[in-house]
Scaffold this active site. Structure first.
Site, PDB file in Angstrom:
ATOM      1  N   HIS A   1      -4.110   1.092   7.756  1.00  0.00           N
ATOM      2  CA  HIS A   1      -2.780   1.732   7.727  1.00  0.00           C
ATOM      3  C   HIS A   1      -2.767   2.915   6.754  1.00  0.00           C
ATOM      4  CE1 HIS A   1       1.817   1.400   7.665  1.00  0.00           C
ATOM      5  NE2 HIS A   1       1.569   2.173   6.625  1.00  0.00           N
ATOM      6  N   GLU A   2      -3.289   2.707   5.559  1.00  0.00           N
ATOM      7  CA  GLU A   2      -3.209   3.757   4.535  1.00  0.00           C
ATOM      8  C   GLU A   2      -4.145   4.925   4.841  1.00  0.00           C
ATOM      9  OE1 GLU A   2      -0.682   3.594   2.774  1.00  0.00           O
ATOM     10  OE2 GLU A   2      -0.261   1.478   3.015  1.00  0.00           O
TER      11      GLU A   2
ATOM     12  N   GLN B   1       2.976  10.074   1.211  1.00  0.00           N
ATOM     13  CA  GLN B   1       4.288   9.405   1.156  1.00  0.00           C
ATOM     14  C   GLN B   1       5.079   9.781  -0.097  1.00  0.00           C
ATOM     15  OE1 GLN B   1       2.506   5.347   2.122  1.00  0.00           O
ATOM     16  NE2 GLN B   1       4.503   5.246   3.118  1.00  0.00           N
TER      17      GLN B   1
ATOM     18  N   CYS C   1       6.203  -0.134   6.912  1.00  0.00           N
ATOM     19  CA  CYS C   1       5.724   0.997   6.114  1.00  0.00           C
ATOM     20  C   CYS C   1       6.861   1.418   5.194  1.00  0.00           C
ATOM     21  CB  CYS C   1       5.348   2.139   7.060  1.00  0.00           C
ATOM     22  SG  CYS C   1       4.847   3.658   6.234  1.00  0.00           S
ATOM     23  N   LEU C   2       6.551   1.747   3.949  1.00  0.00           N
ATOM     24  CA  LEU C   2       7.612   2.129   3.007  1.00  0.00           C
ATOM     25  C   LEU C   2       8.346   3.398   3.453  1.00  0.00           C
ATOM     26  CD1 LEU C   2       6.028   1.345  -0.483  1.00  0.00           C
ATOM     27  CD2 LEU C   2       7.553  -0.070   0.891  1.00  0.00           C
TER      28      LEU C   2
ATOM     29  N   HIS D   1      -2.539   7.247   7.209  1.00  0.00           N
ATOM     30  CA  HIS D   1      -1.577   8.168   6.579  1.00  0.00           C
ATOM     31  C   HIS D   1      -2.241   9.478   6.149  1.00  0.00           C
ATOM     32  CE1 HIS D   1       2.383   6.359   6.084  1.00  0.00           C
ATOM     33  NE2 HIS D   1       1.874   5.218   5.668  1.00  0.00           N
TER      34      HIS D   1
ATOM     35  N   GLY E   1       0.827  -1.199   0.000  1.00  0.00           N
ATOM     36  CA  GLY E   1       0.000   0.000   0.000  1.00  0.00           C
ATOM     37  C   GLY E   1       0.858   1.243   0.000  1.00  0.00           C
TER      38      GLY E   1
HETATM   39 NI    NI Z   1       2.757   3.356   5.498  1.00  0.00          NI
END
Ligand code: NI
Length: 157
Positions: free
Chosen positions: A132-133, A51, A90-91, A136, A46
């Site tokens: 999670h997304e 991000q 998380c990226l 963000h 995701g």
């Molecule tokens: Ni993330």
């Protein structure tokens, strides 16, 4: 089609509130394509627009099954059910992993790239990814929610 730079943990843009998308124009379509490419490039499940430095309510998710990638514009979680303890990363935190509690089931309402509203119900990993997304988009990061003592820092190669 392009891979964008992923903002990392100390970048304060990750803490900002994102604005709703008002018109799905070519710029939003390009953003979505780039976000999918960027997520795939990093083998992520995701990615949220902040991000890649864009404060808009746009999320992409791909569990690498036959259903994705999902594109969620202006997502709104309308129902959560149960709890699951999951391993999460998380990226934007490429070397950090931790255990966290997420809802076991999430129902989200969103707009697709075609401008049509739809509802998506996810369980397990999909529920985790949606939760999670969407966090963000509100400046909330997984490190805010970790179960104390479960953070693992993996050395960079
Ligand atoms: Ni993330």
């Amino acid at each position: 089609m392009a891979i964008r730079k992923v903002r990392l943990e100390d970048d304060e843009i990750l803490r900002k509130m994102c604005r709703p998308v008002e018109v799905i124009d070519d710029k939003i379509k390009e953003l979505v394509e780039d976000m999918i490419d960027t997520m795939h490039d990093q083998d992520g499940v995701g990615l949220a627009a902040p991000q890649v430095g864009i404060l808009k309510r746009v999320v992409v998710i791909d569990l690498y099954d036959d259903k994705g990638p999902y594109v969620l514009i202006n997502p709104e979680i309308i129902k959560e059910k149960g709890e699951q303890e999951v391993d999460e990363g998380c990226l934007s935190f490429p070397n950090k992993f931790a255990k966290i509690i997420r809802p076991e089931e999430v129902t989200v309402k969103a707009i697709g790239l075609d401008g049509k509203e739809f509802t998506l119900k996810g369980k397990g990993l999909l529920a985790q990814a949606i939760s999670h997304e969407v966090d963000h988009l509100n400046g909330v990061l997984f490190v805010d929610k970790i179960i104390p003592g479960t953070m693992e820092i993996v050395p960079k190669k």
